[in-house]
Write an enzyme that holds these catalytic residues in place. Structure first.
Site, short mmCIF file in Angstrom:
data_model
loop_
_atom_site.label_atom_id
_atom_site.label_comp_id
_atom_site.label_asym_id
_atom_site.label_seq_id
_atom_site.Cartn_x
_atom_site.Cartn_y
_atom_site.Cartn_z
N ASN A 254 6.05 4.72 -1.65
CA ASN A 254 7.32 4.17 -1.20
C ASN A 254 7.57 2.79 -1.81
O ASN A 254 7.95 1.84 -1.12
CB ASN A 254 7.38 4.11 0.33
CG ASN A 254 7.28 5.47 0.97
OD1 ASN A 254 7.84 6.44 0.46
ND2 ASN A 254 6.55 5.56 2.08
N GLU B 15 -4.31 -1.71 -5.48
CA GLU B 15 -4.14 -3.08 -4.99
C GLU B 15 -4.05 -3.11 -3.47
O GLU B 15 -3.73 -2.11 -2.84
CB GLU B 15 -2.90 -3.70 -5.64
CG GLU B 15 -3.01 -3.75 -7.17
CD GLU B 15 -1.86 -4.49 -7.84
OE1 GLU B 15 -1.27 -5.38 -7.19
OE2 GLU B 15 -1.56 -4.18 -9.02
#
Length: 427
Positions: free
Chosen positions: A174, A216
């Site tokens: 998203n 990340e």
């Protein structure tokens, strides 16, 4: 190559005369939009063989020879002076072209459907200067499948130029990096196995040589899970003839907490075939105005990295962009700094007749201007001086090479200086 900083009263014509070359050559090398317009403080690359050094206070032939990796005798011979000469401040010495070291160059490309035609052309323009082209990104899904970017014939163009294609796999979900998705992939063995199988099949079909994980915001408590995930990936990829690499955040210590706590430099250095340091974003969209990759901070990350990872596995990360911040600082919610390329930043300074300044600690250029509404702007970007400082860091620490984020941001001086400093390895 020579880096020249424009002084008050200089024109491109007078600069060309000073170096004995046509001003048109300087304009062409730096891709100047209007050769008649330059601004004080602007850094120009002068396309000559070798360079000139202006003697600064306290310098001697010995210190200058060491600076450029040559000898007192050679420096004296080239400049037709005695090896025991006392130098004068401001004296100009010619420095011959030094022996170039060999490095790898990794460049990310982030193709978008709306701009794929221009992206393909930019890839054609850059492939000769690359070792790896990193396709950003294949998004890992919760069922083990991959959401692929629109790649067109980019991998084929790279391969024909002897460039290795790298497949960047991310935990984007998203439009944001998801620690929840990362944890799910680390802990669900069935999905993990399916993901690895899909990666191998895609790599074989498209022609990727390296699988590049850019996960990340991995949570600190998932640190060992990520390490295990990477070991499992290596066990699957190496027998398939694929290398494994990872993108690492700009850590300067092994603090196991915080936003970078989930990344174990030593483990990545042991598991991966190479790593890329994301040494940028000190200045970012919602920060106070500052250098994106200040040299003093980048050095701290490199010093830590080489203490944990063999230097021959490390790519120094370099941004190909800067930011234009609009007052007040830091930006109020929803008002982000505007990203711009080094070429765009220089053109903006020229259009606003804003003198470019240089931060000697950060080794980065910046300027101020006021827009048509009287609002102050601070612009920090990259130029020939800042990129040369990073190249010197690569040489100092004997790093494997440089990684750029990302294709599509015009910085002609970088590519001139890259080939002046290094020989780009084709593997």
């Amino acid at each position: 190559m020579q880096i020249h900083v424009v002084q008050q009263g200089q024109s491109l014509y007078s600069i060309g005369q000073a170096y004995g070359i046509p001003y048109e050559d300087i304009a062409r090398a730096n891709e100047l939009t209007d050769p008649a317009r330059i601004v004080v403080g602007q850094a120009l690359v002068i396309p000559i063989t070798g360079s000139f050094h202006l003697v600064r206070p306290g310098q001697s032939l010995y210190s200058i020879a060491r600076l450029y990796g040559t000898t007192i005798e050679e420096l004296a011979r080239i400049n037709q002076i005695s090896p025991t000469s006392m130098l004068q401040i401001g004296q100009r010495l010619y420095i011959p072209q030094m022996t170039k070291s060999i490095i790898d160059v990794f460049l990310y490309v982030e193709p978008r459907a709306a701009t794929i035609e221009s992206t393909v052309q930019e890839v054609r323009n850059r492939v000769e200067d690359l070792t790896y082209l990193g396709m950003f990104s294949y998004e890992a899904q919760r069922d083990g499948s991959l959401k692929a970017p629109p790649i067109d014939d980019i991998p084929e163009i790279a391969a024909r130029a002897g460039v290795l294609n790298a497949m960047a796999v991310t935990n984007l979900e998203n439009f944001a990096f998801s620690p929840d998705l990362a944890n799910f992939l680390f802990t669900n063995q069935t999905v993990q196995d399916r993901l690895f199988e899909n990666i191998v099949q895609t790599a074989n079909r498209i022609g990727y040589s390296d699988i590049h994980f850019d996960f990340e915001f991995v949570r600190p408590e998932d640190r060992e899970l990520y390490n295990t995930f990477l070991r499992n990936a290596r066990a699957r990829f190496h027998p398939a003839g694929l290398t494994l690499s990872t993108a690492l955040p700009p850590k300067n210590s092994d603090a196991p907490t915080g936003v970078y706590g989930g990344i174990d430099f030593a483990a990545h250095g042991e598991i991966a075939d190479f790593v890329t340091l994301m040494t940028y974003e000190w200045g970012y969209s919602y920060s106070d105005p500052q250098a994106v990759s200040p040299l003093n901070q980048v050095r701290r990350v490199v010093e830590y990295a080489v203490s944990q990872i063999p230097s021959e596995k490390i790519f120094l990360g370099q941004n190909l962009y800067g930011y234009d911040w609009t007052y007040p600082y830091p930006p109020v919610t929803g008002v982000a700094a505007r990203a711009l390329s080094p070429k765009q930043a220089t053109n903006l300074a020229i259009s606003r007749n804003a003198n470019i300044q240089f931060d000697t600690v950060a080794q980065a250029p910046f300027f101020l201007y006021w827009d048509n509404n009287g609002v102050r702007h601070d612009v920090w970007f990259e130029d020939a001086r800042s990129i040369q400082a990073k190249f010197n860091l690569i040489k100092e620490f004997n790093l494997r090479g440089i990684m750029y984020w990302k294709l599509g941001l015009a910085f002609p001086q970088n590519w001139l200086l890259l080939t002046d400093n290094f020989i780009v390895r084709k593997r």
